[in-house]
Design an enzyme around this catalytic site. Structure first.
Site, PDB file in Angstrom:
ATOM      1  N   SER A 138       0.871  -1.188   0.000  1.00 50.69           N
ATOM      2  CA  SER A 138       0.000   0.000   0.000  1.00 50.69           C
ATOM      3  C   SER A 138       0.901   1.228   0.000  1.00 50.69           C
ATOM      4  O   SER A 138       2.047   1.150   0.456  1.00 50.69           O
ATOM      5  CB  SER A 138      -0.850   0.004   1.275  1.00 50.69           C
ATOM      6  OG  SER A 138      -1.460   1.260   1.465  1.00 50.69           O
ATOM      7  N   TYR A 148      -0.774  -1.092  10.409  1.00 47.63           N
ATOM      8  CA  TYR A 148      -1.105  -1.296   8.991  1.00 47.63           C
ATOM      9  C   TYR A 148       0.050  -0.795   8.114  1.00 47.63           C
ATOM     10  O   TYR A 148       0.584  -1.536   7.280  1.00 47.63           O
ATOM     11  CB  TYR A 148      -2.410  -0.580   8.622  1.00 47.63           C
ATOM     12  CG  TYR A 148      -2.803  -0.827   7.183  1.00 47.63           C
ATOM     13  CD1 TYR A 148      -3.411  -2.023   6.814  1.00 47.63           C
ATOM     14  CD2 TYR A 148      -2.522   0.108   6.189  1.00 47.63           C
ATOM     15  CE1 TYR A 148      -3.744  -2.272   5.487  1.00 47.63           C
ATOM     16  CE2 TYR A 148      -2.858  -0.136   4.864  1.00 47.63           C
ATOM     17  CZ  TYR A 148      -3.461  -1.332   4.522  1.00 47.63           C
ATOM     18  OH  TYR A 148      -3.778  -1.586   3.212  1.00 47.63           O
TER      19      TYR A 148
HETATM   20  N1  LIG Z   1      -8.800  -0.834  -0.749  1.00 47.33           N
HETATM   21  C1  LIG Z   1      -7.780  -0.013  -0.567  1.00 47.33           C
HETATM   22  O1  LIG Z   1      -7.952   1.231  -0.542  1.00 47.33           O
HETATM   23  C2  LIG Z   1      -6.386  -0.574  -0.467  1.00 47.33           C
HETATM   24  C3  LIG Z   1      -5.326   0.320  -0.619  1.00 47.33           C
HETATM   25  C4  LIG Z   1      -4.020  -0.152  -0.527  1.00 47.33           C
HETATM   26  C5  LIG Z   1      -3.783  -1.487  -0.304  1.00 47.33           C
HETATM   27  N2  LIG Z   1      -4.833  -2.339  -0.144  1.00 47.33           N
HETATM   28  C6  LIG Z   1      -4.510  -3.757   0.110  1.00 47.33           C
HETATM   29  O2  LIG Z   1      -5.067  -4.528  -0.929  1.00 47.33           O
HETATM   30  C7  LIG Z   1      -5.344  -5.847  -0.457  1.00 47.33           C
HETATM   31  C8  LIG Z   1      -6.765  -6.225  -0.849  1.00 47.33           C
HETATM   32  O3  LIG Z   1      -7.642  -5.307  -0.222  1.00 47.33           O
HETATM   33  P1  LIG Z   1      -9.092  -4.968  -0.789  1.00 47.33           P
HETATM   34  O4  LIG Z   1      -9.251  -3.520  -0.651  1.00 47.33           O
HETATM   35  O5  LIG Z   1      -9.320  -5.621  -2.075  1.00 47.33           O
HETATM   36  O6  LIG Z   1      -9.974  -5.657   0.384  1.00 47.33           O
HETATM   37  P2  LIG Z   1     -11.408  -6.369   0.362  1.00 47.33           P
HETATM   38  O7  LIG Z   1     -12.274  -5.852  -0.736  1.00 47.33           O
HETATM   39  O8  LIG Z   1     -11.907  -6.257   1.770  1.00 47.33           O
HETATM   40  O9  LIG Z   1     -11.057  -7.905   0.047  1.00 47.33           O
HETATM   41  C9  LIG Z   1     -10.283  -8.646   0.953  1.00 47.33           C
HETATM   42  C10 LIG Z   1     -10.122 -10.076   0.439  1.00 47.33           C
HETATM   43  O10 LIG Z   1      -9.228 -10.772   1.324  1.00 47.33           O
HETATM   44  C11 LIG Z   1      -9.875 -11.938   1.877  1.00 47.33           C
HETATM   45  N3  LIG Z   1      -9.380 -12.123   3.237  1.00 47.33           N
HETATM   46  C12 LIG Z   1      -9.440 -11.245   4.273  1.00 47.33           C
HETATM   47  N4  LIG Z   1      -8.902 -11.783   5.370  1.00 47.33           N
HETATM   48  C13 LIG Z   1      -8.457 -13.023   5.039  1.00 47.33           C
HETATM   49  C14 LIG Z   1      -7.830 -14.082   5.746  1.00 47.33           C
HETATM   50  N5  LIG Z   1      -7.575 -13.999   7.059  1.00 47.33           N
HETATM   51  N6  LIG Z   1      -7.521 -15.212   5.070  1.00 47.33           N
HETATM   52  C15 LIG Z   1      -7.813 -15.341   3.742  1.00 47.33           C
HETATM   53  N7  LIG Z   1      -8.411 -14.373   3.026  1.00 47.33           N
HETATM   54  C16 LIG Z   1      -8.745 -13.241   3.675  1.00 47.33           C
HETATM   55  C17 LIG Z   1     -11.378 -11.625   1.777  1.00 47.33           C
HETATM   56  O11 LIG Z   1     -12.215 -12.783   1.667  1.00 47.33           O
HETATM   57  P3  LIG Z   1     -12.795 -13.579   2.969  1.00 47.33           P
HETATM   58  O12 LIG Z   1     -13.370 -12.551   3.888  1.00 47.33           O
HETATM   59  O13 LIG Z   1     -13.781 -14.561   2.427  1.00 47.33           O
HETATM   60  O14 LIG Z   1     -11.608 -14.284   3.568  1.00 47.33           O
HETATM   61  C18 LIG Z   1     -11.418 -10.868   0.447  1.00 47.33           C
HETATM   62  O15 LIG Z   1     -11.409 -11.776  -0.634  1.00 47.33           O
HETATM   63  C19 LIG Z   1      -5.080  -5.823   1.052  1.00 47.33           C
HETATM   64  O16 LIG Z   1      -3.821  -6.390   1.302  1.00 47.33           O
HETATM   65  C20 LIG Z   1      -5.086  -4.342   1.391  1.00 47.33           C
HETATM   66  O17 LIG Z   1      -4.306  -4.049   2.523  1.00 47.33           O
HETATM   67  C21 LIG Z   1      -6.126  -1.921  -0.213  1.00 47.33           C
END
Ligand SMILES: NC(=O)c1ccc[n+]([C@@H]2O[C@H](COP(=O)([O-])OP(=O)(O)OC[C@H]3O[C@@H](n4cnc5c(N)ncnc54)[C@H](OP(=O)(O)O)[C@@H]3O)[C@@H](O)[C@H]2O)c1
Length: 257
Positions: A138, A148
């Site tokens: 991130s 985080y």
């Molecule tokens: N959205 C943002 O603004 C943003 C910005 C920078 C970086 N990121 C990073 O991008 C990545 C994806 O985030 P996102 O925004 O796409 O989040 P999201 O929409 O909440 O999706 C999270 C995914 O991870 C899975 N997950 C969560 N906890 C888990 C666990 N303990 N074991 C296995 N799977 C798990 C969830 O499915 P289940 O709940 O079914 O397990 C879901 O498929 C993360 O690493 C986040 O830190 C996000």
């Protein structure tokens, strides 16, 4: 045909990786905790793109979950050509407002799981002389922002170091640093987003297209948007104390004043 394994494939950035890689003809191994959602995703991607989509239910905050995915990515036959370590989450609150157990769970998912899955996958890839790993970090990696930001800083440092160590092996590693992306992330964490300006939000599909282009170019770090590239340039030359003041407040309306 090559195979890609994506953790956290069912929502947000992971789902965008799954759509794009399936459209490009890769077989997929889809990893998350919700089996029903994984099965629906696998069926949809198979029907739409004619690829094989395998479901692997695993909780990456638990030993058995990490072990199961380690075994899958470490296979010598029927192996994985691309690993996307994407699963992650946010915790609501400033330091000392977040229960210590939740902070430790974050380190398990963002750091321990990423280290173990990357290591299992790259050992097998190095033997084959080819393969790729994308570790989703991130832009929070570059600013002081609690556990985080610290966990994502670890992802960046680890990935760039490993990429350098494996140079010439045929295995590419890249840390992907998105800015804000519209996904389930903020809602799941109970974070308010009303005060975040519209222009700061990125589209997950465009982000993934840019990230895969950076991987193909051999980059070990990808900040795939001109807005965030410019912001990270400013962050580099701004005093840490000033940056910390801003990042401690931003997107944390729920915390005490
Ligand atoms: N959205 C943002 O603004 C943003 C910005 C920078 C970086 N990121 C990073 O991008 C990545 C994806 O985030 P996102 O925004 O796409 O989040 P999201 O929409 O909440 O999706 C999270 C995914 O991870 C899975 N997950 C969560 N906890 C888990 C666990 N303990 N074991 C296995 N799977 C798990 C969830 O499915 P289940 O709940 O079914 O397990 C879901 O498929 C993360 O690493 C986040 O830190 C996000």
């Amino acid at each position: 045909m090559t195979t890609a394994l994506i953790t956290g494939s069912t929502a947000g950035i992971g789902a965008a990786f799954a759509r794009r890689l399936a459209a490009d003809g890769h077989n997929l191994v889809l990893v998350a905790r919700d089996t029903k959602r994984l099965r629906e995703q696998a069926t949809e991607l198979h029907d739409r793109h004619g690829i094989e989509a395998e479901v692997l239910t695993a909780d990456l905050s638990a030993e058995e979950g990490i072990k199961a995915v380690e075994e899958r990515v470490g296979r010598r036959r029927d192996g994985v050509d691309l690993l996307v370590n994407n699963a992650g989450f946010g915790n609501k609150g400033r330091y000392l407002e977040v229960p210590l157990a939740d902070e430790l769970t974050m380190l398990k998912v963002h750091c321990e799981a990423v280290l173990r899955l990357t290591s299992a996958a790259t050992e097998a890839m190095r033997e084959r002389g080819r393969g790729g790993v994308v570790n989703v970090a991130s832009v929070a990696a570059f600013v002081p922002r609690g556990t985080y930001g610290a966990s994502k800083a670890w992802v960046v440092q680890f990935t760039q170091g490993a990429a350098r160590d494996l140079e010439g092996s045929g295995v590419r590693l890249m840390a992907l640093c998105p800015g804000l992306v519209r996904t389930e992330f903020h809602e799941r964490a109970g974070m308010g987003t009303d005060n975040i300006p519209k222009w700061m939000w990125l589209d997950a599909d465009k982000l993934v297209t840019a990230a895969l282009a950076d991987l193909a170019r051999g980059k070990s770090l990808s900040v795939p948007d001109p807005r965030y590239k410019a912001m990270m340039g400013v962050v580099k030359v701004t005093p840490r104390a000033l940056i910390g003041g801003v990042t401690s407040r931003t997107g944390r309306k729920y915390g005490p004043k």
